[in-house]
Scaffold this motif. Structure first.
Motif, mmCIF file in Angstrom:
data_model
loop_
_atom_site.group_PDB
_atom_site.id
_atom_site.type_symbol
_atom_site.label_atom_id
_atom_site.label_comp_id
_atom_site.label_asym_id
_atom_site.label_seq_id
_atom_site.Cartn_x
_atom_site.Cartn_y
_atom_site.Cartn_z
ATOM 1 N N ILE A 202 0.966 -1.164 0.155
ATOM 2 C CA ILE A 202 0.024 -0.003 -0.208
ATOM 3 C C ILE A 202 1.022 1.346 0.076
ATOM 4 C CG2 ILE A 202 -2.044 -1.249 1.006
ATOM 5 C CD1 ILE A 202 -1.266 0.186 3.743
ATOM 6 N N ARG A 203 2.071 1.150 0.116
ATOM 7 C CA ARG A 203 3.029 2.017 0.128
ATOM 8 C C ARG A 203 2.667 3.324 1.168
ATOM 9 N NH1 ARG A 203 2.809 0.927 -5.537
ATOM 10 N NH2 ARG A 203 4.517 -0.138 -6.131
ATOM 11 N N GLN A 204 2.335 3.071 2.274
ATOM 12 C CA GLN A 204 2.281 3.899 3.254
ATOM 13 C C GLN A 204 2.545 3.308 4.695
ATOM 14 O OE1 GLN A 204 -2.050 4.441 2.239
ATOM 15 N NE2 GLN A 204 -2.187 4.303 4.746
ATOM 16 N N LYS A 205 2.931 3.952 5.651
ATOM 17 C CA LYS A 205 3.270 3.527 6.919
ATOM 18 C C LYS A 205 1.912 3.020 7.601
ATOM 19 C CE LYS A 205 6.752 3.699 9.527
ATOM 20 N NZ LYS A 205 7.364 2.662 9.217
ATOM 21 N N LEU A 206 2.112 2.078 8.229
ATOM 22 C CA LEU A 206 0.987 1.396 9.123
ATOM 23 C C LEU A 206 0.765 2.126 10.303
ATOM 24 C CD1 LEU A 206 1.861 -2.264 8.512
ATOM 25 C CD2 LEU A 206 0.019 -0.914 7.210
ATOM 26 N N PRO A 207 -0.508 2.133 10.838
ATOM 27 C CA PRO A 207 -0.809 2.967 12.065
ATOM 28 C C PRO A 207 -0.112 2.245 13.243
ATOM 29 C CG PRO A 207 -2.639 2.065 11.026
ATOM 30 C CD PRO A 207 -1.661 1.901 10.292
ATOM 31 N N ASP A 208 0.092 3.040 14.401
ATOM 32 C CA ASP A 208 0.797 2.514 15.489
ATOM 33 C C ASP A 208 -0.348 1.516 16.071
ATOM 34 O OD1 ASP A 208 3.077 3.619 15.823
ATOM 35 O OD2 ASP A 208 2.390 5.196 17.319
ATOM 36 N N GLY A 209 0.337 0.331 16.401
ATOM 37 C CA GLY A 209 -0.695 -0.654 17.366
ATOM 38 C C GLY A 209 -1.097 -1.777 16.182
ATOM 39 N N PHE A 210 -1.167 -1.427 14.872
ATOM 40 C CA PHE A 210 -1.682 -2.096 13.766
ATOM 41 C C PHE A 210 -1.353 -3.537 13.986
ATOM 42 C CE2 PHE A 210 -1.873 -3.806 9.313
ATOM 43 C CZ PHE A 210 -3.115 -3.782 9.272
ATOM 44 N N GLN A 211 -2.258 -4.500 13.789
ATOM 45 C CA GLN A 211 -1.857 -6.047 13.960
ATOM 46 C C GLN A 211 -1.724 -6.316 15.205
ATOM 47 O OE1 GLN A 211 0.544 -6.576 10.333
ATOM 48 N NE2 GLN A 211 -1.087 -7.810 9.611
ATOM 49 N N LYS A 212 -1.700 -5.674 16.352
ATOM 50 C CA LYS A 212 -1.242 -6.048 17.606
ATOM 51 C C LYS A 212 -2.637 -6.555 18.318
ATOM 52 C CE LYS A 212 2.837 -5.341 17.750
ATOM 53 N NZ LYS A 212 3.590 -3.860 18.074
ATOM 54 N N ALA A 213 -2.427 -7.540 19.280
ATOM 55 C CA ALA A 213 -3.552 -8.269 19.912
ATOM 56 C C ALA A 213 -4.493 -7.259 20.262
ATOM 57 C CB ALA A 213 -3.275 -9.125 20.934
ATOM 58 N N GLU A 214 -4.359 -6.061 20.582
ATOM 59 C CA GLU A 214 -5.277 -5.267 21.127
ATOM 60 C C GLU A 214 -6.137 -4.605 20.201
ATOM 61 O OE1 GLU A 214 -2.024 -5.253 21.842
ATOM 62 O OE2 GLU A 214 -2.383 -5.847 23.876
ATOM 63 N N PHE A 215 -5.274 -4.671 18.931
ATOM 64 C CA PHE A 215 -6.205 -4.059 17.608
ATOM 65 C C PHE A 215 -7.205 -5.149 17.146
ATOM 66 C CE2 PHE A 215 -6.002 -4.423 13.098
ATOM 67 C CZ PHE A 215 -6.443 -3.235 12.447
ATOM 68 N N LEU A 216 -6.558 -6.257 17.226
ATOM 69 C CA LEU A 216 -7.407 -7.413 16.744
ATOM 70 C C LEU A 216 -8.690 -7.626 17.788
ATOM 71 C CD1 LEU A 216 -4.437 -8.496 15.459
ATOM 72 C CD2 LEU A 216 -6.001 -10.291 15.025
ATOM 73 N N LEU A 217 -8.483 -7.392 19.032
ATOM 74 C CA LEU A 217 -9.483 -7.580 19.949
ATOM 75 C C LEU A 217 -10.717 -6.380 19.585
ATOM 76 C CD1 LEU A 217 -10.369 -9.017 22.513
ATOM 77 C CD2 LEU A 217 -9.568 -7.082 23.661
ATOM 78 N N GLU A 218 -10.253 -5.283 19.326
ATOM 79 C CA GLU A 218 -11.223 -4.199 18.866
ATOM 80 C C GLU A 218 -11.812 -4.472 17.734
ATOM 81 O OE1 GLU A 218 -9.057 -0.238 18.959
ATOM 82 O OE2 GLU A 218 -10.458 0.146 17.465
ATOM 83 N N LYS A 219 -11.234 -5.052 16.815
ATOM 84 C CA LYS A 219 -11.913 -5.409 15.439
ATOM 85 C C LYS A 219 -12.529 -6.690 15.632
ATOM 86 C CE LYS A 219 -10.074 -1.701 13.421
ATOM 87 N NZ LYS A 219 -10.969 -0.621 12.953
ATOM 88 N N GLY A 220 -12.785 -7.235 16.660
ATOM 89 C CA GLY A 220 -13.652 -8.365 16.780
ATOM 90 C C GLY A 220 -12.853 -9.581 16.162
ATOM 91 N N GLN A 221 -11.650 -9.869 16.055
ATOM 92 C CA GLN A 221 -11.031 -10.948 15.409
ATOM 93 C C GLN A 221 -10.629 -11.966 16.699
ATOM 94 O OE1 GLN A 221 -11.232 -11.444 12.327
ATOM 95 N NE2 GLN A 221 -11.898 -9.256 11.907
ATOM 96 N N ILE A 222 -10.514 -11.726 17.854
ATOM 97 C CA ILE A 222 -10.273 -12.466 18.635
ATOM 98 C C ILE A 222 -11.010 -12.481 20.063
ATOM 99 C CG2 ILE A 222 -7.833 -12.701 18.017
ATOM 100 C CD1 ILE A 222 -6.806 -10.943 20.397
ATOM 101 N N ASP A 223 -11.093 -13.334 20.887
ATOM 102 C CA ASP A 223 -12.067 -13.401 22.067
ATOM 103 C C ASP A 223 -11.621 -12.540 23.105
ATOM 104 O OD1 ASP A 223 -14.341 -15.421 21.418
ATOM 105 O OD2 ASP A 223 -12.862 -16.508 20.672
ATOM 106 N N MET A 224 -10.221 -12.997 23.470
ATOM 107 C CA MET A 224 -9.565 -12.212 24.560
ATOM 108 C C MET A 224 -8.133 -11.980 24.576
ATOM 109 S SD MET A 224 -10.205 -15.292 27.286
ATOM 110 C CE MET A 224 -11.736 -16.196 26.389
#
Lengths: 271, 312
Positions: free
Chosen positions: A226-248
């Motif tokens: 995508i030729r841009q910098k990724l936002p802070d915390g992207f793909q971190k567990a906390e991010f996945l929890l927020e996006k609904g991808q993990i239970d806990m």
């Protein structure tokens, strides 16, 4: 962010890669390999996770006789056969997955863990086969399954055969589901690629350690695409929890009790 | 032929250009044209009987290679396209729907790269987002509900690595497709028509009968990706293509695919109608064979169960 253990000369003292604090090894183990000063998670291997999760002395290893070959005669800057030997020497295991039967807070379970130190915890034929055999064992013994992942993905050195392990492990988990036996997937830093896109994201319950990097594509690949910098915390567990991808998100020290708690409610297997 | 044709096709391009020039006066140049035509087919044969793995990669990505939409139009009738995953969006990188194949009612799903620049952008170069895989799964389940056989066409550089794709669970979307496809109680036939890019390809590829066109490739990682990660040198893609064992011929030997579907001499793009005819025959034969199986999902699982090489 990478966490690793830097051994001091006598191996009794370990240095935290985040805050440079030096901790007595026994103390660190007692603290579940988390730096007491800064809370940094030391990167640990599959065997350490088994120690953390299994009741003392309860783990019986299975399928340790399954060993890797070099089906493609693969080489890059080094021969795959040589890389295998080096990884085996470094880790003292034949491949990246150790598994067996154990009790977790008294609950009988089938357990397995990937070891990132063995070629990035990558899944080739051996990892795929052992996971499949472990789940088959669980079906036969009517036991729940817990697998701890730490992996960069499919093992490129075994080419298409590694890719097929994704389908194979997904297929055996479908059988486990039909038997109504629970599968808890524990994601640790990092879990990406062909491991996240197969068994690791098929848990009835998916838990992650704090701050673990979890995703399909690695951050570098995404940045290049995508030729841009990724936002802070992207793909971190906390991010996945927020996006609904993990239970806990579960602290490392709480993993064992949380797994047992879930198994105790879901039941499904022998208790 | 196209100006974007791979280097190894250039000698053919040259001869073709010459023939075209002479065809201005076909009667006068008849002899020369005949000789050149012969030379063309000889040269083509020579090139195409000695293709390197990387040349196959180039053919699999050839700008003129037929795409899924071509196979759809050329081999299926009464196509009814179905849109959307009912959750988020309609991903144009995957086309799917209901159709008839040789008069047999079926479902058909495939990745579409797009031809024009505008279409390529719309189709995201055939790189699906999670919603594409979820749309595909929805159509698969629909096929199962109404007992329709399923055909899948694989042609993708891979699942899209982007911010949105990660946020919406690309890994989970692929994993679920693997698990669900394995359990479908209908015949599933998959064919790689171009690029089989890793997990993004496999998510449509869990089948009873897996075939590859002779010049298609199927790999755990692109040769370029392998070169930059493992060889630590992006220019080593040719060598990476060789060691990865990604050609149809390699995969047949490794027991990963069931059949190689031949291509017209010079590749599918030289004679698409012929290619559709050849592939139609293979699909029909495969369907007939699978129809005889008693348990489609168990047959599928047993195939995958034995994949992999290790020692005890």
């Amino acid at each position: 962010m990478f966490f690793f253990i830097k051994k001091s000369e006598d191996g009794l003292w370990l240095k935290c890669s985040a805050c440079n604090e030096i901790t007595y090894k026994k103390q660190l183990v007692a603290n579940s390999y988390v730096c007491a000063k800064c809370g940094n998670y030391f990167r640990i291997g599959g065997k350490e996770y088994l120690n953390l999760l299994c009741d003392d002395g309860s783990f019986i290893e299975y399928f340790s006789d399954i060993k890797p070959t070099d089906p493609l005669n693969f080489y890059d800057v080094k021969k795959y056969s040589k890389k295998l030997k080096e990884a085996q020497k470094k880790t003292g295991t034949t491949d990246a997955f150790t598994c067996g039967l154990c009790t977790i807070d008294g609950v009988n379970a089938c357990i397995g863990a990937l070891n990132f130190a063995f070629m990035g915890g990558s899944m080739g034929s051996v990892v795929g086969e052992k996971i499949t055999m472990l789940v088959e064992k669980a079906i036969k013994e009517k036991l729940p399954v817990v697998i701890v992942s730490a992996s960069g993905g499919a093992r490129m050195q075994e080419g298409i055969l590694s890719l097929m392990q994704m389908a194979k492990t997904a297929g055996v988990l479908a059988k486990l589901a039909r038997e109504k036996l629970p599968f808890i997937s524990v994601l640790t830093n990092p879990t990406t690629g062909g491991v996240s896109a197969s068994f690791a994201f098929l848990g009835d319950i998916i838990m992650s350690e704090p701050r673990a990097l979890i995703g399909f594509a690695g951050p570098r690949v995404i940045e290049q695409t995508i030729r841009q910098k990724l936002p802070d915390g992207f793909q971190k567990a906390e991010f996945l929890l927020e996006k609904g991808q993990i239970d806990m998100i579960v602290e490392r020290a709480e993993l064992k009790s949380k797994v047992a708690e879930v198994f105790n409610i879901l039941k499904g297997g022998k208790s | 032929m196209s100006e974007l044709s791979p280097e190894f096709e250039k000698p053919l391009l040259k001869i073709e250009k010459k023939i075209k020039g002479l065809e201005v006066n076909p009667i006068k140049n008849e002899k020369e044209i005949t000789a050149l035509r012969e030379k063309l087919s000889k040269t083509r044969r020579k090139i195409f009987t000695n293709l390197s793995p990387f040349q196959r990669v180039q053919l699999a990505r050839h700008p003129l290679r037929p795409l899924f939409s071509d196979y759809l139009a050329g081999m299926f009738t009464n196509f009814i396209e179905l849109h959307g995953d009912r959750l988020f969006a309609d991903d144009a990188a995957i086309i799917g729907g209901l159709a008839e194949f040789n008069g047999i009612r079926c479902a058909v799903i495939g990745q579409e790269k797009g031809k024009t620049t505008a279409e390529k952008l719309k189709r995201n170069f055939g790189m699906p987002q999670p919603e594409g895989y979820r749309k595909a799964l929805r159509i698969m389940k629909l096929a199962e509900k109404f007992s329709l056989p399923l055909f899948t066409f694989i042609d993708t550089p891979g699942a899209y690595p982007g911010i949105g794709a990660e946020e919406r669970g690309q890994a989970r979307a692929i994993a679920v497709n693997l698990e669900e496809m394995m359990q479908l109680q209908i015949p599933v036939i998959a064919v790689v028509i171009g690029e089989g890019g890793s997990g993004g390809a496999l998510a449509l590829g869990v089948s009873n009968h897996m075939m590859m066109l002779a010049n298609s490739v199927y790999s755990v990682i692109s040769p370029e990706g392998c070169a930059s990660i493992l060889f630590r040198d992006a220019s080593k893609a040719e060598e990476a293509a060789k060691v990865l064992k990604l050609t149809a011929q390699d995969l047949l030997k490794l027991g990963v695919i069931d059949e190689i579907v031949s291509e017209p001499m010079g590749g599918a793009h030289l004679n698409p109608p012929k290619q559709f005819e050849i592939l139609s025959k293979s699909l029909a034969a495969a369907l007939e064979a699978i129809n005889k199986k008693r348990n489609y999902s168990e047959h599928r699982y047993k195939k995958f169960r034995q994949m992999g090489e290790f020692k005890t």
